[in-house]
Design a protein around this motif. Structure first.
Motif, PDB file in Angstrom:
ATOM      1  N   PRO A 147      40.286  34.894  42.571  1.00  0.00           N
ATOM      2  CA  PRO A 147      40.569  35.931  41.572  1.00  0.00           C
ATOM      3  C   PRO A 147      39.809  35.710  40.269  1.00  0.00           C
ATOM      4  O   PRO A 147      39.458  34.573  39.909  1.00  0.00           O
ATOM      5  CB  PRO A 147      42.079  35.809  41.357  1.00  0.00           C
ATOM      6  N   ALA A 148      39.594  36.808  39.547  1.00  0.00           N
ATOM      7  CA  ALA A 148      38.933  36.733  38.252  1.00  0.00           C
ATOM      8  C   ALA A 148      39.710  35.848  37.288  1.00  0.00           C
ATOM      9  O   ALA A 148      39.135  35.179  36.422  1.00  0.00           O
ATOM     10  CB  ALA A 148      38.763  38.140  37.678  1.00  0.00           C
ATOM     11  N   SER A 149      41.039  35.812  37.452  1.00  0.00           N
ATOM     12  CA  SER A 149      41.884  35.015  36.552  1.00  0.00           C
ATOM     13  C   SER A 149      41.558  33.528  36.622  1.00  0.00           C
ATOM     14  O   SER A 149      41.684  32.811  35.623  1.00  0.00           O
ATOM     15  CB  SER A 149      43.360  35.227  36.906  1.00  0.00           C
ATOM     16  N   LEU A 150      41.129  33.058  37.801  1.00  0.00           N
ATOM     17  CA  LEU A 150      40.808  31.637  37.961  1.00  0.00           C
ATOM     18  C   LEU A 150      39.354  31.332  37.646  1.00  0.00           C
ATOM     19  O   LEU A 150      38.966  30.158  37.585  1.00  0.00           O
ATOM     20  CB  LEU A 150      41.148  31.184  39.385  1.00  0.00           C
ATOM     21  N   LEU A 151      38.553  32.372  37.484  1.00  0.00           N
ATOM     22  CA  LEU A 151      37.150  32.172  37.106  1.00  0.00           C
ATOM     23  C   LEU A 151      36.972  32.159  35.598  1.00  0.00           C
ATOM     24  O   LEU A 151      35.877  31.878  35.099  1.00  0.00           O
ATOM     25  CB  LEU A 151      36.286  33.276  37.721  1.00  0.00           C
ATOM     26  N   CYS A 152      38.045  32.493  34.867  1.00  0.00           N
ATOM     27  CA  CYS A 152      37.971  32.447  33.403  1.00  0.00           C
ATOM     28  C   CYS A 152      37.866  30.996  32.930  1.00  0.00           C
ATOM     29  O   CYS A 152      38.153  30.054  33.676  1.00  0.00           O
ATOM     30  CB  CYS A 152      39.226  33.080  32.788  1.00  0.00           C
ATOM     31  N   ASN A 153      37.469  30.830  31.699  1.00  0.00           N
ATOM     32  CA  ASN A 153      37.334  29.484  31.140  1.00  0.00           C
ATOM     33  C   ASN A 153      38.100  29.405  29.813  1.00  0.00           C
ATOM     34  O   ASN A 153      37.633  29.916  28.806  1.00  0.00           O
ATOM     35  CB  ASN A 153      35.867  29.143  30.909  1.00  0.00           C
ATOM     36  N   PRO A 154      39.293  28.851  29.823  1.00  0.00           N
ATOM     37  CA  PRO A 154      40.008  28.217  30.935  1.00  0.00           C
ATOM     38  C   PRO A 154      40.661  29.272  31.838  1.00  0.00           C
ATOM     39  O   PRO A 154      40.740  30.442  31.454  1.00  0.00           O
ATOM     40  CB  PRO A 154      41.066  27.379  30.215  1.00  0.00           C
ATOM     41  N   PRO A 155      41.139  28.888  33.026  1.00  0.00           N
ATOM     42  CA  PRO A 155      41.803  29.845  33.917  1.00  0.00           C
ATOM     43  C   PRO A 155      42.982  30.534  33.230  1.00  0.00           C
ATOM     44  O   PRO A 155      43.744  29.900  32.493  1.00  0.00           O
ATOM     45  CB  PRO A 155      42.278  28.956  35.077  1.00  0.00           C
ATOM     46  N   ASP A 156      43.104  31.823  33.459  1.00  0.00           N
ATOM     47  CA  ASP A 156      44.149  32.636  32.844  1.00  0.00           C
ATOM     48  C   ASP A 156      45.263  32.864  33.863  1.00  0.00           C
ATOM     49  O   ASP A 156      45.344  33.904  34.508  1.00  0.00           O
ATOM     50  CB  ASP A 156      43.553  33.963  32.378  1.00  0.00           C
ATOM     51  N   MET A 157      46.145  31.892  33.981  1.00  0.00           N
ATOM     52  CA  MET A 157      47.199  31.933  34.993  1.00  0.00           C
ATOM     53  C   MET A 157      48.489  32.441  34.368  1.00  0.00           C
ATOM     54  O   MET A 157      49.250  31.671  33.774  1.00  0.00           O
ATOM     55  CB  MET A 157      47.397  30.539  35.602  1.00  0.00           C
ATOM     56  N   CYS A 158      48.745  33.739  34.495  1.00  0.00           N
ATOM     57  CA  CYS A 158      49.955  34.320  33.942  1.00  0.00           C
ATOM     58  C   CYS A 158      50.407  35.485  34.819  1.00  0.00           C
ATOM     59  O   CYS A 158      49.704  35.892  35.749  1.00  0.00           O
ATOM     60  CB  CYS A 158      49.723  34.794  32.505  1.00  0.00           C
ATOM     61  N   TYR A 159      51.588  36.019  34.513  1.00  0.00           N
ATOM     62  CA  TYR A 159      52.146  37.100  35.325  1.00  0.00           C
ATOM     63  C   TYR A 159      51.234  38.319  35.310  1.00  0.00           C
ATOM     64  O   TYR A 159      51.030  38.976  36.337  1.00  0.00           O
ATOM     65  CB  TYR A 159      53.531  37.466  34.804  1.00  0.00           C
ATOM     66  N   ARG A 160      50.657  38.652  34.157  1.00  0.00           N
ATOM     67  CA  ARG A 160      49.806  39.842  34.046  1.00  0.00           C
ATOM     68  C   ARG A 160      48.599  39.743  34.962  1.00  0.00           C
ATOM     69  O   ARG A 160      48.284  40.702  35.686  1.00  0.00           O
ATOM     70  CB  ARG A 160      49.352  40.011  32.595  1.00  0.00           C
ATOM     71  N   THR A 161      47.922  38.608  34.959  1.00  0.00           N
ATOM     72  CA  THR A 161      46.724  38.473  35.790  1.00  0.00           C
ATOM     73  C   THR A 161      47.080  38.390  37.275  1.00  0.00           C
ATOM     74  O   THR A 161      46.296  38.796  38.126  1.00  0.00           O
ATOM     75  CB  THR A 161      45.917  37.231  35.369  1.00  0.00           C
ATOM     76  N   ALA A 162      48.279  37.870  37.590  1.00  0.00           N
ATOM     77  CA  ALA A 162      48.719  37.856  38.981  1.00  0.00           C
ATOM     78  C   ALA A 162      48.925  39.282  39.479  1.00  0.00           C
ATOM     79  O   ALA A 162      48.582  39.620  40.619  1.00  0.00           O
ATOM     80  CB  ALA A 162      50.007  37.051  39.121  1.00  0.00           C
ATOM     81  N   GLN A 163      49.496  40.142  38.619  1.00  0.00           N
ATOM     82  CA  GLN A 163      49.661  41.544  38.979  1.00  0.00           C
ATOM     83  C   GLN A 163      48.306  42.226  39.149  1.00  0.00           C
ATOM     84  O   GLN A 163      48.121  43.038  40.061  1.00  0.00           O
ATOM     85  CB  GLN A 163      50.466  42.263  37.895  1.00  0.00           C
ATOM     86  N   GLU A 164      47.366  41.911  38.289  1.00  0.00           N
ATOM     87  CA  GLU A 164      46.026  42.493  38.392  1.00  0.00           C
ATOM     88  C   GLU A 164      45.348  42.079  39.696  1.00  0.00           C
ATOM     89  O   GLU A 164      44.674  42.888  40.349  1.00  0.00           O
ATOM     90  CB  GLU A 164      45.176  42.066  37.193  1.00  0.00           C
ATOM     91  N   GLU A 165      45.529  40.821  40.090  1.00  0.00           N
ATOM     92  CA  GLU A 165      44.973  40.354  41.362  1.00  0.00           C
ATOM     93  C   GLU A 165      45.565  41.137  42.523  1.00  0.00           C
ATOM     94  O   GLU A 165      44.840  41.630  43.405  1.00  0.00           O
ATOM     95  CB  GLU A 165      45.267  38.866  41.550  1.00  0.00           C
ATOM     96  N   ALA A 166      46.901  41.297  42.518  1.00  0.00           N
ATOM     97  CA  ALA A 166      47.577  42.007  43.607  1.00  0.00           C
ATOM     98  C   ALA A 166      47.111  43.455  43.688  1.00  0.00           C
ATOM     99  O   ALA A 166      46.815  43.967  44.775  1.00  0.00           O
ATOM    100  CB  ALA A 166      49.088  41.948  43.403  1.00  0.00           C
ATOM    101  N   GLU A 167      47.042  44.133  42.552  1.00  0.00           N
ATOM    102  CA  GLU A 167      46.638  45.532  42.544  1.00  0.00           C
ATOM    103  C   GLU A 167      45.194  45.701  43.005  1.00  0.00           C
ATOM    104  O   GLU A 167      44.877  46.648  43.742  1.00  0.00           O
ATOM    105  CB  GLU A 167      46.814  46.108  41.136  1.00  0.00           C
ATOM    106  N   THR A 168      44.315  44.780  42.617  1.00  0.00           N
ATOM    107  CA  THR A 168      42.915  44.865  43.024  1.00  0.00           C
ATOM    108  C   THR A 168      42.779  44.780  44.536  1.00  0.00           C
ATOM    109  O   THR A 168      42.101  45.592  45.170  1.00  0.00           O
ATOM    110  CB  THR A 168      42.098  43.735  42.368  1.00  0.00           C
ATOM    111  N   VAL A 169      43.435  43.805  45.132  1.00  0.00           N
ATOM    112  CA  VAL A 169      43.315  43.589  46.573  1.00  0.00           C
ATOM    113  C   VAL A 169      44.025  44.688  47.355  1.00  0.00           C
ATOM    114  O   VAL A 169      43.454  45.311  48.269  1.00  0.00           O
ATOM    115  CB  VAL A 169      43.889  42.206  46.962  1.00  0.00           C
ATOM    116  N   ILE A 170      45.271  44.961  47.011  1.00  0.00           N
ATOM    117  CA  ILE A 170      46.093  45.897  47.786  1.00  0.00           C
ATOM    118  C   ILE A 170      45.549  47.315  47.697  1.00  0.00           C
ATOM    119  O   ILE A 170      45.339  47.981  48.724  1.00  0.00           O
ATOM    120  CB  ILE A 170      47.556  45.842  47.298  1.00  0.00           C
ATOM    121  N   PHE A 171      45.291  47.791  46.494  1.00  0.00           N
ATOM    122  CA  PHE A 171      44.853  49.181  46.343  1.00  0.00           C
ATOM    123  C   PHE A 171      43.469  49.404  46.941  1.00  0.00           C
ATOM    124  O   PHE A 171      43.187  50.468  47.474  1.00  0.00           O
ATOM    125  CB  PHE A 171      44.872  49.574  44.866  1.00  0.00           C
ATOM    126  N   SER A 172      42.617  48.389  46.883  1.00  0.00           N
ATOM    127  CA  SER A 172      41.287  48.517  47.485  1.00  0.00           C
ATOM    128  C   SER A 172      41.395  48.714  48.997  1.00  0.00           C
ATOM    129  O   SER A 172      40.745  49.602  49.569  1.00  0.00           O
ATOM    130  CB  SER A 172      40.457  47.268  47.172  1.00  0.00           C
TER     131      SER A 172
END
Length: 504
Positions: free
Chosen positions: A144-169
């Motif tokens: 996910p893009a959240s783990l490619l950030c520097n530093p990794p952005d591990m939070c509820y918001r980015t987890a939701q963004e990951e889910a929406e990106t994969v599922i809706f695609s």
């Protein structure tokens, strides 16, 4: 030279029969035993049938009564069969998520992200490097893009963004390819093991696609990598009740909140294996959908070994000594997986294996267990007589190697699983669909072919689904964009070395 004797030509018909040839003959004889018995039975029954026909001819009234009674009985038997027969479940189509170049994460990048920040020991960094080098995963897999950030952005918001990106695609692609409207879906089942938000993934899909208010929804969580087949089995049961319905299954896993940032080795392995992925599958019990569907669901078999302590505790989400959460993998994992597979096969085998294989297995079992002939090896059934294609969960290199040996499969049989692990990594429950997509992209699926999907998951569970192809699947070059292998299938298979050093 004149006295040199010339060996006579060898007549192929005089060659001794090989065990494989004898086994093949035995298989065909047993499988066709019913048809082979018909001619002798007809010969034996012919005199009796002739006498009965003459008696009926002499008594027309008796003949009429017999005809009516026979027809009525036959009609009742057919009606009872039709009422009790389970409804057919068809797989119309499926779509897998494929990330853009923005999600590509070389292994050296993953090493830097998961072991940076100065909180890791030198031993942890060395172990993580070794795991990545031996993972059998390429540098083209996604995180996910959240783990490619520097530093990794591990939070509820980015987890939701990951889910929406994969599922809706994946769902967008599936609806576009099938032409099915979201409001026509009567059953929706989603599964993600480690991320269970409120509202659920199922609610997210209903809201996004404005589904009907009477849609039946289920959201499965905490069920590990085998949850995708649990979702398929749940849909199979629901489609026995809900008539003329479409069912949507969405399988994925969340990485954003579940990357492990500690020093516990048993928890570090997941950082090396799991990658971004997901799949959407459309099923139907409508008879008119049979013509355009790809597969029909034939069997599902679920095995749960959770009553055993070792099986229950071999894959667990827990905190380490420093309070950091991760998924711990026990050293017993391979033994537990083998035991679960054996239990699953013991149920599935009698259903799918030809009678010849069952007789051979039963014979060896009697010789070894009943007659105590220790020198007799337990016969391993040849599952290649029951299936043309194998989709084994790409959980890791060691798992695939062990199952290849246990099931007696060839490198060709294991190719879809190995190439999926190499190209996309372990995408959890969705990996089985990347593997089936590989078979389709290689134009391997022919009409009538049988596909065996095998999934493993925490708990510990082993689940199987058996599909029969309703038509030949065209090669990837002639397919729509729902196949994730579409633009690169000619590059596979590739030889994956045991060790692939990380390049800086």
């Amino acid at each position: 030279m004149a006295d040199e004797k010339v060996a006579p030509p060898v007549d192929d018909r005089m060659k001794p029969l090989t065990p494989n040839y004898l086994k093949l003959v035995f298989h065909h004889v047993v499988s066709n035993a019913l048809f082979l018995c018909i001619p002798p039975l007809l010969a034996l029954l012919f005199p009796h049938l002739s006498a009965t026909s003459l008696a009926s001819f002499a008594s027309p009234q008796l003949s009429s009564h017999s005809t009516v009674a026979g027809s009525t009985l036959l009609g009742l038997v057919v009606a009872l069969y039709m009422l009790r027969r389970p409804k057919a479940v068809y797989l119309v189509d499926f779509a897998c998520f494929k990330g853009s170049s923005a999600y590509v994460a070389p292994r050296v990048t993953i090493l830097a992200k998961f072991t940076g920040g100065g909180t890791f020991t030198e031993e942890t960094v060395a172990f993580q490097r070794k795991m990545l080098e031996r993972s059998g995963i390429s540098d083209e897999a996604y995180i996910p893009a959240s783990l490619l950030c520097n530093p990794p952005d591990m939070c509820y918001r980015t987890a939701q963004e990951e889910a929406e990106t994969v599922i809706f695609s994946a769902v967008d692609e599936l609806f576009r390819n099938t032409g099915v409207a979201a409001r026509d879906v009567g059953v929706l089942v989603t599964n993600c093991s480690l991320h269970n938000p409120t509202p659920t993934y199922a609610d997210m899909i209903v809201h996004r696609y404005k589904m009907s208010s009477d849609v039946i929804t289920y959201n499965l969580s905490g069920m590990g990598c085998s949850a995708g087949l649990i979702a398929i089995d749940l849909v199979r049961q629901l489609l026995q009740v809900h008539r003329n319905s479409y069912a949507l299954v969405v399988s994925t896993e969340s990485m954003t909140l579940n990357a492990y940032l500690g020093n516990n080795r048993s928890m570090l392995v997941t950082n090396s294996l799991f990658r971004l992925g997901g799949a959407a599958i459309l099923l139907s019990n409508r008879l008119r959908d049979r013509r355009r569907s790809k597969y029909q669901l034939i069997h599902t078999v679920r095995t749960h070994k959770g009553a055993d302590d070792r099986s229950y505790s071999c894959v667990t989400q827990e905190e380490d000594a420093e309070g950091k959460v991760g998924v711990a993998l026990s050293k017993d994992l391979m033994a537990v997986a083998g035991s679960a597979l054996k239990a699953n096969i013991s149920t599935l085998g009698p259903i799918v294996l030809p009678l010849s294989e069952q007789l051979l297995f039963l014979t060896s079992l009697v010789l070894k267990k009943v007659l105590k002939l220790d020198h007799v090896k337990q016969y391993l059934p040849d599952f290649k007589l029951a299936f043309e294609h194998f989709c084994i969960h790409a959980g890791g290199r060691a798992v695939l190697e062990e199952l290849e040996k246990s099931l007696g499969l060839s490198p060709w049989d294991m190719e879809p699983s190995r190439m999926t692990l190499y190209r996309f990594g372990n995408t959890s429950s969705s990996s089985l669909w990347y593997e089936l997509a590989y078979c389709e992209a290689k134009a391997r699926i022919k009409a009538g072919d049988r596909v065996w999907q095998i999934g493993f998951g925490s708990g510990f569970k082993c689940n199987s689904a058996v599909w029969r192809s309703l038509r030949a699947i065209k090669s990837a070059k002639n397919m729509r964009n729902s196949n994730p292998w579409l633009d690169e299938i000619d590059n596979f298979p590739v030889q994956v070395p045991k060790l692939v050093p990380l390049m800086p």
